[in-house]
Scaffold this motif. Structure first.
Motif, PDB file in Angstrom:
ATOM      1  N   GLY A   7       0.831  -1.205   0.000  1.00 29.98           N
ATOM      2  CA  GLY A   7       0.000   0.000   0.000  1.00 29.98           C
ATOM      3  C   GLY A   7       0.864   1.253   0.000  1.00 29.98           C
ATOM      4  N   SER A   9       1.364   3.196  -2.604  1.00 27.60           N
ATOM      5  CA  SER A   9       0.992   4.152  -3.661  1.00 27.60           C
ATOM      6  C   SER A   9       0.175   5.331  -3.137  1.00 27.60           C
ATOM      7  CB  SER A   9       0.194   3.422  -4.750  1.00 27.60           C
ATOM      8  OG  SER A   9      -1.007   2.900  -4.209  1.00 27.60           O
ATOM      9  N   PHE A  12      -0.728   6.392   4.110  1.00 29.09           N
ATOM     10  CA  PHE A  12       0.344   6.138   5.094  1.00 29.09           C
ATOM     11  C   PHE A  12       1.585   5.556   4.413  1.00 29.09           C
ATOM     12  CE2 PHE A  12      -3.014   4.593   8.453  1.00 29.09           C
ATOM     13  CZ  PHE A  12      -3.678   5.794   8.364  1.00 29.09           C
ATOM     14  N   ARG A  32      -1.184  -2.082  -6.168  1.00 30.49           N
ATOM     15  CA  ARG A  32      -1.723  -2.516  -7.478  1.00 30.49           C
ATOM     16  C   ARG A  32      -1.453  -1.476  -8.547  1.00 30.49           C
ATOM     17  NH1 ARG A  32      -7.627  -3.142  -5.188  1.00 30.49           N
ATOM     18  NH2 ARG A  32      -6.832  -1.170  -4.357  1.00 30.49           N
ATOM     19  N   ARG A  33      -1.520  -0.174  -8.210  1.00 27.90           N
ATOM     20  CA  ARG A  33      -1.381   0.872  -9.246  1.00 27.90           C
ATOM     21  C   ARG A  33       0.085   1.182  -9.503  1.00 27.90           C
ATOM     22  NH1 ARG A  33      -5.239   5.180  -6.485  1.00 27.90           N
ATOM     23  NH2 ARG A  33      -4.167   4.241  -4.731  1.00 27.90           N
ATOM     24  N   ASP A  54      -0.775  -7.270  -5.915  1.00 31.40           N
ATOM     25  CA  ASP A  54      -2.136  -7.301  -5.360  1.00 31.40           C
ATOM     26  C   ASP A  54      -2.095  -8.313  -4.225  1.00 31.40           C
ATOM     27  OD1 ASP A  54      -4.757  -7.736  -4.686  1.00 31.40           O
ATOM     28  OD2 ASP A  54      -5.488  -7.883  -6.742  1.00 31.40           O
ATOM     29  N   VAL A  55      -2.104  -7.833  -2.997  1.00 39.40           N
ATOM     30  CA  VAL A  55      -1.917  -8.766  -1.869  1.00 39.40           C
ATOM     31  C   VAL A  55      -3.031  -9.800  -1.777  1.00 39.40           C
ATOM     32  CG1 VAL A  55      -0.498  -7.194  -0.465  1.00 39.40           C
ATOM     33  CG2 VAL A  55      -2.990  -7.217  -0.153  1.00 39.40           C
ATOM     34  N   ASN A  81       0.705  -2.759   5.347  1.00 38.68           N
ATOM     35  CA  ASN A  81      -0.140  -1.568   5.455  1.00 38.68           C
ATOM     36  C   ASN A  81      -1.324  -1.607   4.495  1.00 38.68           C
ATOM     37  OD1 ASN A  81      -0.662   1.478   5.756  1.00 38.68           O
ATOM     38  ND2 ASN A  81      -0.021   1.336   3.610  1.00 38.68           N
ATOM     39  N   GLY A 133      -3.053  -2.066  11.856  1.00 40.75           N
ATOM     40  CA  GLY A 133      -4.404  -2.425  12.285  1.00 40.75           C
ATOM     41  C   GLY A 133      -5.253  -1.178  12.321  1.00 40.75           C
ATOM     42  N   TYR A 147     -15.079  -4.738   8.532  1.00 35.91           N
ATOM     43  CA  TYR A 147     -13.804  -3.993   8.579  1.00 35.91           C
ATOM     44  C   TYR A 147     -13.166  -4.152   9.966  1.00 35.91           C
ATOM     45  CZ  TYR A 147     -10.311  -0.340   8.642  1.00 35.91           C
ATOM     46  OH  TYR A 147      -9.122   0.336   8.783  1.00 35.91           O
ATOM     47  N   LYS A 151      -9.599  -6.104  11.298  1.00 35.05           N
ATOM     48  CA  LYS A 151      -8.534  -5.461  12.071  1.00 35.05           C
ATOM     49  C   LYS A 151      -8.365  -6.123  13.444  1.00 35.05           C
ATOM     50  CE  LYS A 151      -7.249  -2.485   8.921  1.00 35.05           C
ATOM     51  NZ  LYS A 151      -5.938  -2.595   8.270  1.00 35.05           N
ATOM     52  N   PRO A 177      -4.250   3.003  14.359  1.00 32.65           N
ATOM     53  CA  PRO A 177      -4.667   4.411  14.286  1.00 32.65           C
ATOM     54  C   PRO A 177      -6.179   4.576  14.345  1.00 32.65           C
ATOM     55  CG  PRO A 177      -3.271   3.770  12.390  1.00 32.65           C
ATOM     56  CD  PRO A 177      -3.757   2.529  13.062  1.00 32.65           C
ATOM     57  N   GLY A 178      -6.569   5.752  14.839  1.00 28.11           N
ATOM     58  CA  GLY A 178      -7.970   6.175  14.749  1.00 28.11           C
ATOM     59  C   GLY A 178      -8.146   7.015  13.499  1.00 28.11           C
ATOM     60  N   THR A 183      -5.859  10.840   3.346  1.00 31.50           N
ATOM     61  CA  THR A 183      -5.493   9.648   2.574  1.00 31.50           C
ATOM     62  C   THR A 183      -6.714   9.278   1.719  1.00 31.50           C
ATOM     63  OG1 THR A 183      -6.306   7.950   4.097  1.00 31.50           O
ATOM     64  CG2 THR A 183      -4.160   8.924   4.604  1.00 31.50           C
ATOM     65  N   GLU A 184      -6.622   8.183   0.992  1.00 28.27           N
ATOM     66  CA  GLU A 184      -7.736   7.781   0.135  1.00 28.27           C
ATOM     67  C   GLU A 184      -8.726   6.869   0.879  1.00 28.27           C
ATOM     68  OE1 GLU A 184      -6.024   6.006  -3.373  1.00 28.27           O
ATOM     69  OE2 GLU A 184      -4.903   7.819  -3.882  1.00 28.27           O
TER      70      GLU A 184
HETATM   71  P1  NDP Z   1      -5.275   4.646   1.399  1.00 27.66           P
HETATM   72  O1  NDP Z   1      -6.548   4.203   0.745  1.00 27.66           O
HETATM   73  O2  NDP Z   1      -4.798   6.035   1.198  1.00 27.66           O
HETATM   74  O3  NDP Z   1      -4.097   3.655   0.966  1.00 27.66           O
HETATM   75  C1  NDP Z   1      -4.320   2.273   0.895  1.00 27.66           C
HETATM   76  C2  NDP Z   1      -3.171   1.632   0.148  1.00 27.66           C
HETATM   77  O4  NDP Z   1      -3.415   0.218   0.078  1.00 27.66           O
HETATM   78  C3  NDP Z   1      -3.057   2.132  -1.275  1.00 27.66           C
HETATM   79  O5  NDP Z   1      -1.689   2.318  -1.563  1.00 27.66           O
HETATM   80  C4  NDP Z   1      -3.620   1.000  -2.105  1.00 27.66           C
HETATM   81  O6  NDP Z   1      -2.930   0.970  -3.353  1.00 27.66           O
HETATM   82  C5  NDP Z   1      -3.233  -0.208  -1.246  1.00 27.66           C
HETATM   83  N1  NDP Z   1      -4.045  -1.386  -1.513  1.00 27.66           N
HETATM   84  C6  NDP Z   1      -5.386  -1.544  -1.378  1.00 27.66           C
HETATM   85  N2  NDP Z   1      -5.744  -2.776  -1.754  1.00 27.66           N
HETATM   86  C7  NDP Z   1      -4.589  -3.423  -2.124  1.00 27.66           C
HETATM   87  C8  NDP Z   1      -4.303  -4.711  -2.621  1.00 27.66           C
HETATM   88  N3  NDP Z   1      -5.254  -5.628  -2.819  1.00 27.66           N
HETATM   89  N4  NDP Z   1      -3.017  -5.041  -2.897  1.00 27.66           N
HETATM   90  C9  NDP Z   1      -2.030  -4.128  -2.707  1.00 27.66           C
HETATM   91  N5  NDP Z   1      -2.251  -2.883  -2.251  1.00 27.66           N
HETATM   92  C10 NDP Z   1      -3.511  -2.550  -1.971  1.00 27.66           C
HETATM   93  O7  NDP Z   1      -5.482   4.315   2.937  1.00 27.66           O
HETATM   94  P2  NDP Z   1      -4.635   4.697   4.253  1.00 27.66           P
HETATM   95  O8  NDP Z   1      -3.270   5.060   3.921  1.00 27.66           O
HETATM   96  O9  NDP Z   1      -5.462   5.645   5.035  1.00 27.66           O
HETATM   97  O10 NDP Z   1      -4.695   3.305   5.014  1.00 27.66           O
HETATM   98  C11 NDP Z   1      -3.603   2.424   5.074  1.00 27.66           C
HETATM   99  C12 NDP Z   1      -3.928   1.350   6.094  1.00 27.66           C
HETATM  100  O11 NDP Z   1      -4.237   1.959   7.329  1.00 27.66           O
HETATM  101  C13 NDP Z   1      -5.106   0.456   5.757  1.00 27.66           C
HETATM  102  O12 NDP Z   1      -4.804  -0.857   6.170  1.00 27.66           O
HETATM  103  C14 NDP Z   1      -6.235   1.034   6.611  1.00 27.66           C
HETATM  104  O13 NDP Z   1      -7.198   0.058   6.926  1.00 27.66           O
HETATM  105  C15 NDP Z   1      -5.473   1.473   7.823  1.00 27.66           C
HETATM  106  N6  NDP Z   1      -6.080   2.540   8.621  1.00 27.66           N
HETATM  107  C16 NDP Z   1      -6.468   3.719   8.049  1.00 27.66           C
HETATM  108  C17 NDP Z   1      -7.011   4.716   8.837  1.00 27.66           C
HETATM  109  C18 NDP Z   1      -7.523   6.000   8.288  1.00 27.66           C
HETATM  110  O14 NDP Z   1      -8.367   6.645   8.943  1.00 27.66           O
HETATM  111  N7  NDP Z   1      -7.061   6.470   7.138  1.00 27.66           N
HETATM  112  C19 NDP Z   1      -7.092   4.560  10.298  1.00 27.66           C
HETATM  113  C20 NDP Z   1      -6.667   3.275  10.780  1.00 27.66           C
HETATM  114  C21 NDP Z   1      -6.157   2.329   9.969  1.00 27.66           C
HETATM  115  P3  NDP Z   1      -3.521   0.477  -4.747  1.00 27.66           P
HETATM  116  O15 NDP Z   1      -4.949   0.946  -4.811  1.00 27.66           O
HETATM  117  O16 NDP Z   1      -2.609   1.139  -5.732  1.00 27.66           O
HETATM  118  O17 NDP Z   1      -3.373  -1.008  -4.717  1.00 27.66           O
END
Ligand code: NDP
Ligand code: 8X3
Length: 248
Positions: A7, A9, A12, A32-33, A54-55, A81, A133, A147, A151, A177-178, A183-184
């Motif tokens: 993750g 791309s 975090f 993935r991207r 793609d995990v 992540n 988590g 979801y 976690k 994190p809360g 982010t996306e």
């Molecule tokens: P984003 O959506 O900004 O980033 C998620 C990342 O995961 C992207 O880079 C995406 O890349 C990648 N991803 C998603 N699916 C896959 C897949 N199947 N294979 C590989 N990569 C994948 O989210 P955050 O940065 O906010 O979140 C990161 C992590 O933190 C997640 O696990 C989320 O559950 C957790 N989290 C987030 C919180 C928040 O409020 N933002 C709070 C607590 C936890 P791509 O699409 O290019 O594959």
């Protein structure tokens, strides 16, 4: 240090990759991207290796790891992540496909990559796995159903890994994190409804992806004789909502 981030791309993962490269570490950035990762590689230079992954395609992961170029082949730190939430509906209205995608990514993907990399760390008797988590793994909330359950798996898996690693120098942390804006995460959760996603962060000071990147960097650079088992972080504006009663 070589750090593999899933993750990478966005959010975090991207923030952490930038911080690590700025400090001279090597990063294997996976997502993935590929086009997003390649754009990062153009900015960050040769310390950043973009890897399409793609995990949730768990069968593909061992070969991707085995095929890493020699200077990135030793993974000192694995940051699991990659993850997502899909939907905020109560369970009875949720889409089953959304549930499956969260399980395939947040649970099975994290398990599979850990399974592919952990033995190499044990063999070297050094290494660090950081799982991302969420507070949703500890605190139930409306619409958190699968979801939060994924976690909760990540939390317990992290703690059980530490139990199995007794006597080794391999460390494991579950970062929880809360609320984090910028982010996306919410854009994905609301299936691309960016207006709804932005409203989640209206009217209070929350945390940013940069904040979480800083915390991850601090963990990675922490002394190797200390294991942070779990680290829960929230913005000060957020706290437990307590139990609720539906009155007649
Ligand atoms: P984003 O959506 O900004 O980033 C998620 C990342 O995961 C992207 O880079 C995406 O890349 C990648 N991803 C998603 N699916 C896959 C897949 N199947 N294979 C590989 N990569 C994948 O989210 P955050 O940065 O906010 O979140 C990161 C992590 O933190 C997640 O696990 C989320 O559950 C957790 N989290 C987030 C919180 C928040 O409020 N933002 C709070 C607590 C936890 P791509 O699409 O290019 O594959
Ligand atoms: C993301 C944090 O509060 O939206 O894991 O579940 S929350």
């Amino acid at each position: 240090m070589n750090v593999l981030i899933t993750g990478a791309s966005a959010g975090f993962g991207k923030a952490l990759a930038e911080k690590l490269v700025a400090k001279g570490h090597c990063v294997i950035g996976c997502a993935r991207r590929l086009e997003k990762l390649e754009a990062m590689a153009n900015e960050l230079g040769e310390l950043f290796l973009p890897v399409q992954m793609d995990v949730s395609d768990t069968a593909s992961l061992p070969k991707i790891i085995a095929d890493l170029p020699a200077n990135f082949a030793q993974i000192d730190v694995l940051v699991n992540n990659a993850g997502l939430a899909l939907g905020t509906e109560p369970a009875q209205n949720a889409k089953f496909d959304d549930w499956m995608q969260m399980v395939d990514t947040n649970v099975k993907g994290l398990m599979a990559l850990t399974h592919a990399i952990l033995p190499t760390m044990v063999q070297r008797n050094s290494g660090y796995i950081i799982n991302v988590g969420s507070i949703a793994g500890s605190w139930p909330y409306y619409g958190g159903n699968v979801y939060g359950a994924t976690k909760a798996f990540v939390k317990q898996f992290s703690l059980n890994l530490r139990a199995d690693l007794l006597g080794t120098q391999v460390r494991v942390t579950n970062l929880e994190p809360g609320n984090v804006a910028g982010t996306e995460f919410s854009n994905v959760r609301y299936h691309g409804d960016d207006e709804k996603a932005a409203k989640v962060y209206d009217g209070f000071k929350t945390m940013s992806g940069e904040d979480i990147g800083d915390i991850l960097l601090w963990l990675i650079e922490s002394p190797t004789h200390i294991n942070v088992n779990r680290l829960e972080v929230m913005p000060v504006a957020q706290t437990y909502n307590g139990l609720t009663i539906a009155k007649d």
